[in-house]
Structure formats: structure tokens, C-alpha cells
Design a protein around this motif. Structure first.
Motif, PDB file in Angstrom:
ATOM      1  N   TYR A 361      43.388 109.077  50.623  1.00 29.28           N
ATOM      2  CA  TYR A 361      44.101 108.062  51.390  1.00 29.28           C
ATOM      3  C   TYR A 361      45.607 108.082  51.126  1.00 29.28           C
ATOM      4  O   TYR A 361      46.178 107.152  50.555  1.00 29.28           O
ATOM      5  N   ALA A 362      46.242 109.147  51.555  1.00 28.62           N
ATOM      6  CA  ALA A 362      47.682 109.292  51.397  1.00 28.62           C
ATOM      7  C   ALA A 362      48.399 108.910  52.694  1.00 28.62           C
ATOM      8  O   ALA A 362      47.789 108.741  53.748  1.00 28.62           O
ATOM      9  N   SER A 363      49.707 108.816  52.603  1.00 29.11           N
ATOM     10  CA  SER A 363      50.549 108.527  53.756  1.00 29.11           C
ATOM     11  C   SER A 363      50.432 109.637  54.795  1.00 29.11           C
ATOM     12  O   SER A 363      50.214 110.805  54.444  1.00 29.11           O
ATOM     13  N   PRO A 364      50.610 109.317  56.078  1.00 29.70           N
ATOM     14  CA  PRO A 364      50.593 110.372  57.099  1.00 29.70           C
ATOM     15  C   PRO A 364      51.731 111.383  56.918  1.00 29.70           C
ATOM     16  O   PRO A 364      51.691 112.467  57.489  1.00 29.70           O
ATOM     17  N   LEU A 365      52.717 111.037  56.104  1.00 31.63           N
ATOM     18  CA  LEU A 365      53.813 111.958  55.815  1.00 31.63           C
ATOM     19  C   LEU A 365      53.526 112.836  54.608  1.00 31.63           C
ATOM     20  O   LEU A 365      54.351 113.663  54.227  1.00 31.63           O
ATOM     21  N   LEU A 366      52.347 112.655  53.996  1.00 30.89           N
ATOM     22  CA  LEU A 366      51.986 113.409  52.796  1.00 30.89           C
ATOM     23  C   LEU A 366      50.619 114.075  52.973  1.00 30.89           C
ATOM     24  O   LEU A 366      49.673 113.817  52.249  1.00 30.89           O
ATOM     25  N   VAL A 367      50.529 114.924  53.964  1.00 28.76           N
ATOM     26  CA  VAL A 367      49.281 115.648  54.207  1.00 28.76           C
ATOM     27  C   VAL A 367      49.104 116.766  53.180  1.00 28.76           C
ATOM     28  O   VAL A 367      48.039 116.922  52.591  1.00 28.76           O
ATOM     29  N   TYR A 368      50.164 117.548  52.950  1.00 28.03           N
ATOM     30  CA  TYR A 368      50.062 118.732  52.103  1.00 28.03           C
ATOM     31  C   TYR A 368      50.600 118.472  50.700  1.00 28.03           C
ATOM     32  O   TYR A 368      51.488 117.647  50.486  1.00 28.03           O
ATOM     33  N   VAL A 399      42.864 106.640  58.499  1.00 26.71           N
ATOM     34  CA  VAL A 399      43.871 106.880  59.535  1.00 26.71           C
ATOM     35  C   VAL A 399      44.414 105.600  60.164  1.00 26.71           C
ATOM     36  O   VAL A 399      45.158 105.657  61.149  1.00 26.71           O
ATOM     37  N   GLY A 400      44.075 104.456  59.564  1.00 29.35           N
ATOM     38  CA  GLY A 400      44.601 103.214  60.105  1.00 29.35           C
ATOM     39  C   GLY A 400      45.489 102.451  59.148  1.00 29.35           C
ATOM     40  O   GLY A 400      46.424 101.767  59.552  1.00 29.35           O
ATOM     41  N   ASN A 401      45.197 102.563  57.863  1.00 29.81           N
ATOM     42  CA  ASN A 401      45.926 101.780  56.858  1.00 29.81           C
ATOM     43  C   ASN A 401      46.748 102.682  55.949  1.00 29.81           C
ATOM     44  O   ASN A 401      46.837 102.464  54.754  1.00 29.81           O
ATOM     45  N   TRP A 402      47.359 103.680  56.519  1.00 31.36           N
ATOM     46  CA  TRP A 402      47.993 104.715  55.700  1.00 31.36           C
ATOM     47  C   TRP A 402      49.512 104.695  55.764  1.00 31.36           C
ATOM     48  O   TRP A 402      50.173 105.529  55.162  1.00 31.36           O
ATOM     49  N   ASP A 403      50.090 103.762  56.496  1.00 34.65           N
ATOM     50  CA  ASP A 403      51.545 103.731  56.635  1.00 34.65           C
ATOM     51  C   ASP A 403      52.055 102.308  56.464  1.00 34.65           C
ATOM     52  O   ASP A 403      52.651 101.721  57.361  1.00 34.65           O
ATOM     53  N   THR A 404      51.799 101.757  55.276  1.00 35.58           N
ATOM     54  CA  THR A 404      52.121 100.352  55.019  1.00 35.58           C
ATOM     55  C   THR A 404      53.622 100.075  55.063  1.00 35.58           C
ATOM     56  O   THR A 404      54.032  98.940  55.318  1.00 35.58           O
ATOM     57  N   ALA A 405      54.428 101.090  54.818  1.00 32.03           N
ATOM     58  CA  ALA A 405      55.877 100.891  54.826  1.00 32.03           C
ATOM     59  C   ALA A 405      56.506 101.199  56.181  1.00 32.03           C
ATOM     60  O   ALA A 405      57.725 101.135  56.341  1.00 32.03           O
ATOM     61  N   LYS A 407      56.927 104.011  57.838  1.00 30.95           N
ATOM     62  CA  LYS A 407      57.877 105.124  57.763  1.00 30.95           C
ATOM     63  C   LYS A 407      57.580 106.228  58.763  1.00 30.95           C
ATOM     64  O   LYS A 407      58.427 107.077  59.022  1.00 30.95           O
ATOM     65  N   ALA A 408      56.375 106.248  59.303  1.00 31.34           N
ATOM     66  CA  ALA A 408      55.982 107.321  60.216  1.00 31.34           C
ATOM     67  C   ALA A 408      56.010 106.839  61.664  1.00 31.34           C
ATOM     68  O   ALA A 408      55.691 105.685  61.961  1.00 31.34           O
ATOM     69  N   THR A 409      56.415 107.723  62.554  1.00 34.02           N
ATOM     70  CA  THR A 409      56.326 107.417  63.981  1.00 34.02           C
ATOM     71  C   THR A 409      54.884 107.578  64.439  1.00 34.02           C
ATOM     72  O   THR A 409      54.051 108.166  63.733  1.00 34.02           O
ATOM     73  N   GLN A 410      54.575 107.083  65.621  1.00 32.70           N
ATOM     74  CA  GLN A 410      53.219 107.231  66.147  1.00 32.70           C
ATOM     75  C   GLN A 410      52.850 108.695  66.295  1.00 32.70           C
ATOM     76  O   GLN A 410      51.724 109.100  66.001  1.00 32.70           O
ATOM     77  N   GLU A 411      53.801 109.505  66.740  1.00 26.64           N
ATOM     78  CA  GLU A 411      53.511 110.927  66.905  1.00 26.64           C
ATOM     79  C   GLU A 411      53.274 111.607  65.563  1.00 26.64           C
ATOM     80  O   GLU A 411      52.413 112.489  65.447  1.00 26.64           O
ATOM     81  N   GLN A 412      54.002 111.195  64.530  1.00 26.09           N
ATOM     82  CA  GLN A 412      53.758 111.736  63.197  1.00 26.09           C
ATOM     83  C   GLN A 412      52.363 111.364  62.705  1.00 26.09           C
ATOM     84  O   GLN A 412      51.680 112.176  62.067  1.00 26.09           O
ATOM     85  N   GLU A 413      51.931 110.156  63.002  1.00 23.32           N
ATOM     86  CA  GLU A 413      50.568 109.755  62.625  1.00 23.32           C
ATOM     87  C   GLU A 413      49.541 110.567  63.390  1.00 23.32           C
ATOM     88  O   GLU A 413      48.532 111.009  62.826  1.00 23.32           O
ATOM     89  N   ASN A 414      49.779 110.771  64.673  1.00 20.53           N
ATOM     90  CA  ASN A 414      48.845 111.570  65.475  1.00 20.53           C
ATOM     91  C   ASN A 414      48.718 112.989  64.916  1.00 20.53           C
ATOM     92  O   ASN A 414      47.606 113.519  64.774  1.00 20.53           O
ATOM     93  N   GLN A 415      49.851 113.593  64.600  1.00 17.59           N
ATOM     94  CA  GLN A 415      49.837 114.957  64.087  1.00 17.59           C
ATOM     95  C   GLN A 415      49.259 115.025  62.670  1.00 17.59           C
ATOM     96  O   GLN A 415      48.692 116.044  62.277  1.00 17.59           O
ATOM     97  N   ALA A 416      49.403 113.935  61.916  1.00 18.56           N
ATOM     98  CA  ALA A 416      48.804 113.900  60.578  1.00 18.56           C
ATOM     99  C   ALA A 416      47.284 113.963  60.664  1.00 18.56           C
ATOM    100  O   ALA A 416      46.627 114.562  59.803  1.00 18.56           O
TER     101      ALA A 416
END
Length: 460
Positions: A361-368, A399-405, A407-416
Motif C-alpha cells: 500500500y504505497a503512494s501512486p508515485l512510488l510504484v518502483y 488504489v483508493g486510499n493511496w494518495d492522502t497528501a 500529490k498525484a494527478t488523476q492520470e498519475q493514479e491511473n497509470q500507477a
């Protein structure tokens, strides 16, 4: 997650607690003994196409659609199948402790609260058909495997002024956990904690849950997954029962309880420790392993072919706070973590599991990455700690509670979502996504489908 019955928001609150204990904290007395843990190259056992892809179906969050409609169940399982998921995990015991399958052990769920277009709403279940069986019937027609998920050491929640067996039955109230607070030891029933946890060390609680699992194992299931098979946090359980069991385990009395173990109300370890502190962590891990062995035997006594497993959060470095060692007994925890005794590794329970769902359960900006708090890293770290003791380890995001701050755009979440599938599947034995409700509400099925297709080489 894995990640209900209050609602999906309870999992979110739990996640926040663990995020606060994440890898950004400086290494201190209770941190790692070494700057880097042993890195193991895990060979890919299965063909990519054969690696399972699990999707979790939270009871409360999906209740508006599924409580009274078999048609909605078929509709959404068809979407899951089309996206490329192979396995569903149906939550049939929300945190109220009541159930959505046939048993005489506890009452049926009559309602749940969920977020709808009109706000936080009570959803009544008026249907009389078997909820779990409806999922099994629909899944079998689609060729999906079915696992039943339960919230384990819970007996109620604070929704609707208190819901569940611990509110209905005074004898069950006595099963709830006793928490160490700054004011002293108090029942969780008198605290603001929304989910009312039971005491895992209580033999009556363990017997009750094993009876429940025997009834669940009578269904035509591929697997059973235990969620919340743990203590609430470091404040639990400080009941007289747990004290006596610990003193028996130690072979000596604890004269100043709980202060000889932990300061009152402690939610994390300090730099100082008594002779009892690490032994207490070991005792709790042993308690959970012993229960998991009983639970496994209960399931297998009814149907030996059912895969027995758990959901756990991937943040092993702080999972001792909930009394769980989900690694292999062969993973020498004390070689890497100073909070572990030399014998802590003996109470790892991965060898009892046929399958393990890892919450990456990491941020959508921290996939790798290769550390905790990256999706890929969570899965890699899990494999290095499980060391092959469990044959099927699958991991993936919430994929729903992963960007509490925010920081990610919707498209970044989609691509994550797209990227998470291959990142996790390549690192372990399969993929796990929490929760179906998020894909439905944000209409993100196509991103899961794209990610799965890429991960199994259907597209380039």
C-alpha cells in the motif's frame, strides 16, 4: 489488504497509523541492525500467464450494490473477469463480527453503512438468499476462483451507536481487548477506537473463531483469507488473562504491569527497554502463530483442499506492533531488527500458509523500488522474508486510499494502476488489488485491464 464493516474508511485509518511508522524514520535502537537487508533474487516459479490476480470485494463499501442484487454481483464479476482478474476475495465477515454466510455461531449481517451519492448511508439487507453462495455461483460460471475473506479478531464497531456481537451479548463483551492507556488499563469498549478488537490470547475467542471457520469451509471455496488476524496495536492486550499467560511463558512474575513491559499508553517503542519488552513482543507473535495453526487445522479438517491464507500489510519492519511475524521461521529477524529476540523468528507463520496477500500500500508515485513503502519493494521484501515457506505470495496496492497528501494527478493514479501489476507480479507470485469499489467509483477497470495485459505479455 487486505483495507470493513464499519466501512472502507476504517482500513484507511489503520493505514495512516502504519504509514506514520514508515521507512522515513531515522534508524535508532529499534531500527535495523544493518543499513540494507539481505537481497534475494526470487526466481519466477510460474509462467506469467498462470500467476493469479486477486481482487478484494469489501463487504461494507460494496453493500449498496450487492446486498440485495444477484444481478449486480454477476455484472461486476463479469467486469473483473474481463479485466483479467482470476480470483476474487469476498469479504463475508465485516468488523461488526456478524457474517454473510450460513452458520449458527453468530448472527447474519442485517445492515452496513457505506458512502453513496447521498452521503454516509445505512444499507439494509432485505434479501434472504445466501450472500456468499451467490458470489460462488456467479464466479463459477465465469471461471473465477473464489476466496472468502473474514475480519478475524473483531466483534463489533461503533456504527449506529454500536453494532455487533459485543454490543448484543455481555458475555462476548468480556472477550474484548484490554488496552494500556495513559490513564491505566481499560476495555476497548470504553475507548474511541471504532473497531472493537477481541483478545487473541483468549481461548474462548479462538474456539469461537475456529468453529466459524469450520462452517465457512463447508462452502465450495478455493480459499479462505484471514484479515485482521492480529492485535489492534502496541497498546493491546494487557488483560489479566494475557498477563498470566505471559508470566507462565516467562516463568516469572511481572511485578509492575504494564510499566515493566511498556510505558502506559505506548504506541511505539522507545530507546529504552526492560528485560520484558522484547520478550513481550515474542509472546504476542507466538500467540498469533499458535492461533493460525489452530485455524488452519479447523479449515483443513473440513476440506483439506481449501487454500488457507492471510492478508497482511507489507510493512514488516513495524508489524511487530500488531503482534504478527508473517515471515518464515527461517528468516532470522534479529539479524536485521533490534526489536526482535533471538527466538522471535521461530514464531513466523508463513509456513502455515498456502497463500498470502501482501498489502503493498504505497503512494501512486512510488510504484518502483526495493524498499518498504514502494509497491515493488513491498513485494520483494515480502519474498525475502517468507523465503519460500508459503508457495503463493501475491501483492498489490490499495488504489483508493493511496494518495492522502493529494500529490498525484488523476492520470498519475491511473497509470500507477497500470504499472503496479507488472511491478508486483514480477516481484512475487501474483497480483492483489484492493478494492473493487475503487475501480467502480473511479471507472478504472480499463487501467487494471491494461496493466494485467502488459504484465502477462498480451500486449507490448
Amino acid at each position: 489488504m487486505k483495507q470493513q464493516h464499519c466501512t472502507i474508511s476504517l482500513l484507511f485509518l489503520t493505514l495512516l497509523v502504519f504509514v506514520a511508522c514508515g521507512s522515513k524514520d531515522p534508524i535508532d535502537y529499534w531500527g535495523q541492525n544493518k543499513q540494507k537487508e539481505e537481497q534475494e533474487n526470487n526466481k519466477e516459479i510460474e509462467n506469467k500467464t498462470d500467476k493469479p490476480r486477486y481482487i478484494w470485494i469489501d463487504a461494507a463499501a460494496n453493500f449498496p450494490d450487492f446486498a440485495n442484487s444477484k444481478e449486480a454481483i454477476t455484472r461486476d464479476l463479469t467486469l473483473a473477469k474481463d479485466a483479467g482478474f482470476t480470483d476474487i476475495v469476498v469479504d463475508v465477515r465485516p468488523t461488526c463480527g456478524d457474517v454473510l454466510f450460513k452458520t449458527s455461531t453468530v448472527e447474519q449481517v442485517k445492515y452496513q453503512y457505506a458512502w453513496t451519492s447521498t452521503g454516509y448511508t445505512k444499507i439494509d439487507r432485505t434479501a434472504t438468499w445466501d450472500y456468499l453462495q451467490a458470489f460462488i455461483d456467479a464466479a463459477r460460471k465465469l471461471g473465477l476462483k473464489v476466496h472468502a475473506g473474514i475480519n478475524t479478531f473483531v466483534g463489533g464497531n461503533t456504527m449506529n451507536n454500536g453494532t455487533g456481537m459485543v454490543y448484543r451479548d455481555e458475555s462476548k463483551r468480556a472477550w474484548t481487548t484490554q488496552m494500556s492507556t495513559a490513564q491505566g488499563i481499560v476495555s476497548i469498549m470504553d475507548e474511541a477506537e471504532p473497531t472493537k478488537f477481541l483478545n487473541p490470547a483468549n481461548p474462548e475467542v479462538q474456539t469461537f473463531l475456529c468453529n466459524l471457520l469450520r462452517d465457512l469451509a463447508k462452502y465450495d471455496l478455493d480459499g479462505i483469507v484471514l484479515d485482521r488476524g492480529r492485535y489492534l496495536d502496541l497498546r493491546a492486550d494487557f488483560s489479566d488473562l494475557s498477563r498470566k499467560k505471559f508470566e507462565t511463558y516467562m516463568g516469572s512474575k511481572v511485578s509492575n504491569f504494564p510499566e515493566d513491559i511498556l510505558p502506559k499508553g505506548a504506541t511505539k517503542l522507545s530507546g529504552k527497554s526492560s528485560d520484558y519488552t522484547k520478550k513481550w513482543l515474542e509472546f504476542r507473535a507466538k500467540t498469533i502463530r499458535d492461533f493460525m495453526e489452530k485455524a488452519r487445522n479447523a479449515v483443513k479438517s473440513v476440506n483439506s483442499k481449501i487454500q488457507f491464507g492471510v492478508y497482511v500489510g507489507g510493512w514488516y519492519s513495524t508489524y511487530y506492533t500488531v503482534g504478527v511475524n508473517w515471515g518464515s521461521p527461517n528468516f532470522k529477524t534479529s539479524d536485521y531488527y533490534r526489536w526482535a529476540t533471538k527466538n522471535y523468528h521461530s514464531f513466523g507463520y508463513a509456513d502455515l500458509m498456502d497463500q498470502m496477500l501482501i498489502g503493498a500500500y504505497a503512494s501512486p508515485l512510488l510504484v518502483y523500488g526495493n524498499t518498504e513503502w514502494t509497491m515493488q519493494g513491498f513485494c520483494q521484501q515480502a519474498m525475502s522474508k517468507i523465503k519460500g515457506a508459503c508457495p503463493k505470495v501475491v501483492g498489490g496496492p490499495d488504489v483508493g486510499n493511496w494518495d492522502t497528501a493529494n500529490k498525484a494527478t488523476q492520470e498519475q493514479e491511473n497509470q500507477a494502476i497500470v504499472q503496479s501489476v507488472k511491478a508486483c507480479m514480477d516481484a512475487c507470485n501474483g497480483y492483489f488489488l484492493f478494492d473493487m469499489i475503487h475501480l467502480k467509483k473511479a471507472n478504472q477497470w480499463k487501467y487494471a485491464k491494461e496493466g494485467i495485459a502488459k504484465a502477462i505479455d498480451k500486449t507490448k
